[in-house]
Write a protein that holds these residues in place. Sequence first.
Motif, mmCIF file in Angstrom:
data_model
loop_
_atom_site.group_PDB
_atom_site.id
_atom_site.type_symbol
_atom_site.label_atom_id
_atom_site.label_comp_id
_atom_site.label_asym_id
_atom_site.label_seq_id
_atom_site.Cartn_x
_atom_site.Cartn_y
_atom_site.Cartn_z
ATOM 1 N N CYS A 6 0.851 -1.189 0.000
ATOM 2 C CA CYS A 6 0.000 0.000 0.000
ATOM 3 C C CYS A 6 0.889 1.242 0.000
ATOM 4 O O CYS A 6 1.643 1.459 0.933
ATOM 5 C CB CYS A 6 -0.923 0.008 1.210
ATOM 6 S SG CYS A 6 -1.818 1.564 1.361
ATOM 7 N N HIS A 8 0.099 4.240 0.447
ATOM 8 C CA HIS A 8 -0.301 5.236 1.441
ATOM 9 C C HIS A 8 0.231 4.866 2.819
ATOM 10 O O HIS A 8 0.722 5.711 3.560
ATOM 11 C CB HIS A 8 -1.822 5.376 1.476
ATOM 12 C CG HIS A 8 -2.388 5.856 0.176
ATOM 13 N ND1 HIS A 8 -2.284 7.162 -0.228
ATOM 14 C CD2 HIS A 8 -3.026 5.197 -0.822
ATOM 15 C CE1 HIS A 8 -2.856 7.300 -1.409
ATOM 16 N NE2 HIS A 8 -3.311 6.123 -1.796
ATOM 17 N N CYS A 9 0.122 3.572 3.175
ATOM 18 C CA CYS A 9 0.637 3.114 4.466
ATOM 19 C C CYS A 9 2.144 2.882 4.389
ATOM 20 O O CYS A 9 2.800 2.756 5.425
ATOM 21 C CB CYS A 9 -0.041 1.809 4.882
ATOM 22 S SG CYS A 9 -1.783 1.992 5.261
ATOM 23 N N HIS A 60 -7.390 -0.442 0.273
ATOM 24 C CA HIS A 60 -6.841 -0.983 1.530
ATOM 25 C C HIS A 60 -7.922 -0.907 2.611
ATOM 26 O O HIS A 60 -7.855 -0.106 3.536
ATOM 27 C CB HIS A 60 -5.596 -0.190 1.931
ATOM 28 C CG HIS A 60 -4.792 -0.887 2.972
ATOM 29 N ND1 HIS A 60 -3.675 -0.334 3.538
ATOM 30 C CD2 HIS A 60 -4.936 -2.101 3.546
ATOM 31 C CE1 HIS A 60 -3.170 -1.187 4.432
ATOM 32 N NE2 HIS A 60 -3.930 -2.255 4.456
ATOM 33 N N CYS A 64 -5.820 1.913 5.599
ATOM 34 C CA CYS A 64 -6.045 3.345 5.427
ATOM 35 C C CYS A 64 -7.308 3.648 4.635
ATOM 36 O O CYS A 64 -7.700 4.795 4.522
ATOM 37 C CB CYS A 64 -4.840 3.952 4.730
ATOM 38 S SG CYS A 64 -4.562 3.256 3.094
HETATM 39 ZN ZN LIG Z 1 -2.983 1.516 3.284
#
Ligand SMILES: [Zn+2]
Lengths: 98, 226
Positions: A6, A8-9, A60, A64
């Motif tokens: 991911c 973003h994470c 996800h 997130c």
């Molecule tokens: Zn994520």
Amino acid sequence: MFQLHCPHCGATREEEEFSYAGEAYIARPANPEEASDAEWGDYLFMRKNTRGWFWEQWQHTAGCRKVFVVKRHTASYQIAGSWTLAEGKAHYLKESEA
Amino acid sequence: MPNFQPYLQSPLVNFNLPAETVPADSSQQVRANELPLLGYIAIRGELADAAIAAAVSSVTGASVPAAGQFSTGDAGVLVWVSPDELLLVTRRAELAQRLAAFEAAFAGLFAHAVDNSGGLTCLSLSGSEHVTVLRHMGVYDFESLAVGQAVSTVLGKAGGTVLRLEDDGVFLIIRRSFADYLWLLLRKVCTPYRFAVAKLAESGSHPLLRLLDKQHAAPARKAVTA
Ligand SMILES: [Zn+2]
């Protein structure tokens, strides 16, 4: 079962944390009012259903909750990478030009 | 006459955990209990925006945590959720004051804070086998969870955020609507591991336990005073 990264994470997690969110970068007709029924129907319903390298969206869900894009081989399940929607678009456009 | 007055109660009220609670001791391999009725504030706004980050810090006294981490401050525990979302765990009694402070600090910014206290609750899970129990419940590599990390993942058929504040245990922030399911699942998973509903550690200066209102902790139900 596979793992996805991911963006973003910044973490690689089990598939179970994610939901599939369909083909990526389907262009919405720029002017829906003037699009023919056939064009609009294609936009809504027609998908590539590629056997091979495929740009797809994943969410996800357990993390997130963001949607991002993954380039995955639909036959071998090999994954070339994952990007945010904005970052991935540049790669996607470059590839579709070539 | 029925009582139409609103009241606060823990989602686990029917398990009557206070009645089952025993002192913690070393023979228990897994200990769990609820931290009932904490305050939860969801904060939305682009965290990369320096003005928004500064506003969050000014209200919470905590720095904006990096991805997958939490930070602590005067207001409580600030958990990273996504690049544009944080969760503040705070004292229930301080909710109104915190929300007002956020509203003032976010004036003119594309950010907001909303009370989500009705949606969440928190469990404490500790003891020598607590990681084993987590591994029964989810796919995440819980062994790798280090102090300072906060990870949202799958727990059974539900989800939850696992916070590690110390080596000995974790805290689970879970949805209120799944609390019943997760508590029953936890009890089942803990069966082989000498489980006890154990008294929570003395709050002292613990970043999360100190947020518990003693009044709330005892009977996990109380009338709302308007
Ligand atoms: Zn994520």
